[in-house]
Design an enzyme around this catalytic site. Structure first.
Site, PDB file in Angstrom:
ATOM      1  N   HIS A 232       0.868  -1.190   0.000  1.00  0.00           N
ATOM      2  CA  HIS A 232       0.000   0.000   0.000  1.00  0.00           C
ATOM      3  C   HIS A 232       0.898   1.231   0.000  1.00  0.00           C
ATOM      4  O   HIS A 232       1.288   1.732   1.050  1.00  0.00           O
ATOM      5  CB  HIS A 232      -0.920  -0.034   1.225  1.00  0.00           C
ATOM      6  CG  HIS A 232      -1.896   1.093   1.285  1.00  0.00           C
ATOM      7  ND1 HIS A 232      -3.020   1.063   2.078  1.00  0.00           N
ATOM      8  CD2 HIS A 232      -1.933   2.302   0.661  1.00  0.00           C
ATOM      9  CE1 HIS A 232      -3.703   2.178   1.947  1.00  0.00           C
ATOM     10  NE2 HIS A 232      -3.053   2.962   1.102  1.00  0.00           N
TER      11      HIS A 232
ATOM     12  N   GLU B  41     -11.215   3.664   5.641  1.00  0.00           N
ATOM     13  CA  GLU B  41     -10.211   4.613   6.144  1.00  0.00           C
ATOM     14  C   GLU B  41     -11.020   5.742   6.797  1.00  0.00           C
ATOM     15  O   GLU B  41     -11.065   5.867   8.011  1.00  0.00           O
ATOM     16  CB  GLU B  41      -9.339   5.127   5.000  1.00  0.00           C
ATOM     17  CG  GLU B  41      -8.288   6.161   5.434  1.00  0.00           C
ATOM     18  CD  GLU B  41      -7.520   6.781   4.249  1.00  0.00           C
ATOM     19  OE1 GLU B  41      -8.015   6.714   3.102  1.00  0.00           O
ATOM     20  OE2 GLU B  41      -6.436   7.363   4.504  1.00  0.00           O
TER      21      GLU B  41
HETATM   22  N1  ADE Z   1      -4.366   8.610  -2.359  1.00  0.00           N
HETATM   23  C1  ADE Z   1      -3.145   8.754  -1.815  1.00  0.00           C
HETATM   24  N2  ADE Z   1      -3.176   8.465  -0.507  1.00  0.00           N
HETATM   25  C2  ADE Z   1      -4.448   8.115  -0.206  1.00  0.00           C
HETATM   26  C3  ADE Z   1      -5.113   7.689   0.959  1.00  0.00           C
HETATM   27  N3  ADE Z   1      -4.486   7.571   2.147  1.00  0.00           N
HETATM   28  N4  ADE Z   1      -6.432   7.431   0.889  1.00  0.00           N
HETATM   29  C4  ADE Z   1      -7.084   7.551  -0.259  1.00  0.00           C
HETATM   30  N5  ADE Z   1      -6.493   7.929  -1.398  1.00  0.00           N
HETATM   31  C5  ADE Z   1      -5.192   8.209  -1.377  1.00  0.00           C
HETATM   32 ZN    ZN Z   2      -3.603   4.788   0.348  1.00  0.00          ZN
END
Ligand code: ADE
Ligand code: ZN
Length: 346
Positions: free
Chosen positions: A21, A204
């Site tokens: 990631h 998230e």
């Molecule tokens: N693009 C880059 N970082 C990101 C993140 N943490 N969440 C969603 N999109 C992203």
């Molecule tokens: Zn990300």
């Protein structure tokens, strides 16, 4: 957040690691942004490197994304994308990463008139060089920007496939809240038909429902972040039972206020719940550290012992899309690197 210099570095970190990631555009350090701007004749709206670094304070995902997308304007030529990728891979290699599956956002570049071939050929050239010189494996995952229309994501997928650059997968990134995975069903189905692996950011800032959708409607094989799964016991049970990997990014979660402090991070609870968690750096230039920095910070603040760190490393390799033979090789190396009292624990 503790700086690298303040951290207790006494716990030896496991190796090798897989990083799953990582947004390449999130590896642009302030100095690199100024260097790229200089060579491309771009005038930046910052007084200097320190002024830019000072702005790396975020109130949430969107405030970060605003700066992240703005700074991409400095990437213009294929060599720029190759240099950015090369710099990341060298830094990741120094952190013990031997397999890297990297995200890139083609739509963010085509919107500024940069061809997808320029982006992907540059990234691929650096990955080929790292394979030849450093024996690193990995692949490119193109991300659909979920705050843009789904039809644009389909165009991005078609254009990316047409470059002829080998692609590993399709991901889903950018502003999460209000942009459910369900909207991207068709493009994920098309990616599956094209033989690509499928992953998605979910949980998230968005609710657990987005994780269910990513699994059931997009066919996601891994969930990026996923920390909000803990709000839904039935979801935790499914993720654990099916060993669906969650690519967790602790320093990112602190910087983007998903958690208040690293001490509050649910990483340990996720491990205890039997989830297939691994640690990743997300956008390391913006969030205070690369994969080794994330692991050190977690070891120190969450009191992770070497067995927990080894489990995170093993999970990263198992969750990767590397060939079974490569996974076996990396897991064997990890076992050989582990302290004698932990060997055979896996
Ligand atoms: N693009 C880059 N970082 C990101 C993140 N943490 N969440 C969603 N999109 C992203
Ligand atoms: Zn990300």
């Amino acid at each position: 957040m503790p700086t690298t210099a303040e951290l207790d570095t006494s716990v030896p970190l496991p190796a090798p690691l897989a990083e799953l990631h990582l947004h390449l555009e999130g590896t642009l350090e302030p100095a690199a942004i100024f260097e790229l701007a200089g060579r491309n004749g771009i005038v930046l709206p910052y007084a200097g490197v320190d002024d830019l670094a000072e702005r790396y304070r975020f109130t949430g995902l969107q405030s970060f994304l605003d700066l992240y997308f703005a700074n991409m304007s400095t990437l213009v030529t294929q060599a720029d994308f190759e240099d950015m990728t090369r710099r990341y891979l060298l830094r990741a290699h120094a952190a013990g990463v031997r397999h890297a599956e990297v995200f890139v956002d083609p739509q963010a570049h085509t919107a500024r008139g940069i061809a997808t071939g320029t982006v992907l050929h540059g990234v691929h050239a650096a990955m080929r060089r790292a394979a030849a010189e450093l024996h690193m494996t990995g692949g490119i995952i193109v991300c659909a920007l979920r705050d843009q229309p789904p039809a644009d994501a389909m165009d991005m997928l078609d254009t990316s496939l047409a470059t002829g650059v080998p692609l590993l997968g399709l991901g889903l990134s950018s502003a999460e809240a209000g942009h459910p995975p369900a909207d991207f069903r068709e493009v994920f189905a098309a990616a599956g038909e094209a033989g690509l692996r499928r992953v998605a950011h979910a949980g998230e800032e968005g609710p657990p429902e987005y994780i269910w959708q990513a699994l059931d409607l997009l066919g996601a094989e891994r969930i990026d972040h996923g920390v909000r799964c803990l709000e839904d016991p039935a979801l935790v049970a499914r993720l654990a039972a099916e060993r669906i990997p969650l690519t967790v990014c602790p320093l990112s979660n602190v910087c983007l206020r998903v958690v208040d402090r690293l001490a509050d991070h649910p990483l340990r609870r996720m491990l205890d719940a039997g989830l297939a968690v691994c640690v990743n750096s997300d956008d390391p230039a913006y969030f205070g550290g690369y994969l080794d920095d994330n692991l050190r910070a977690c070891a120190d603040t969450l009191r992770l012992d070497r067995a927990a760190l080894d489990l995170l490393a093993a999970n990263s390799i198992a969750a990767s899309f590397a060939s079974e033979a490569r996974k076996r090789d990396l897991l064997d190396q990890l076992a050989a690197h582990a302290p004698a009292d932990l060997r055979g624990a896996r």
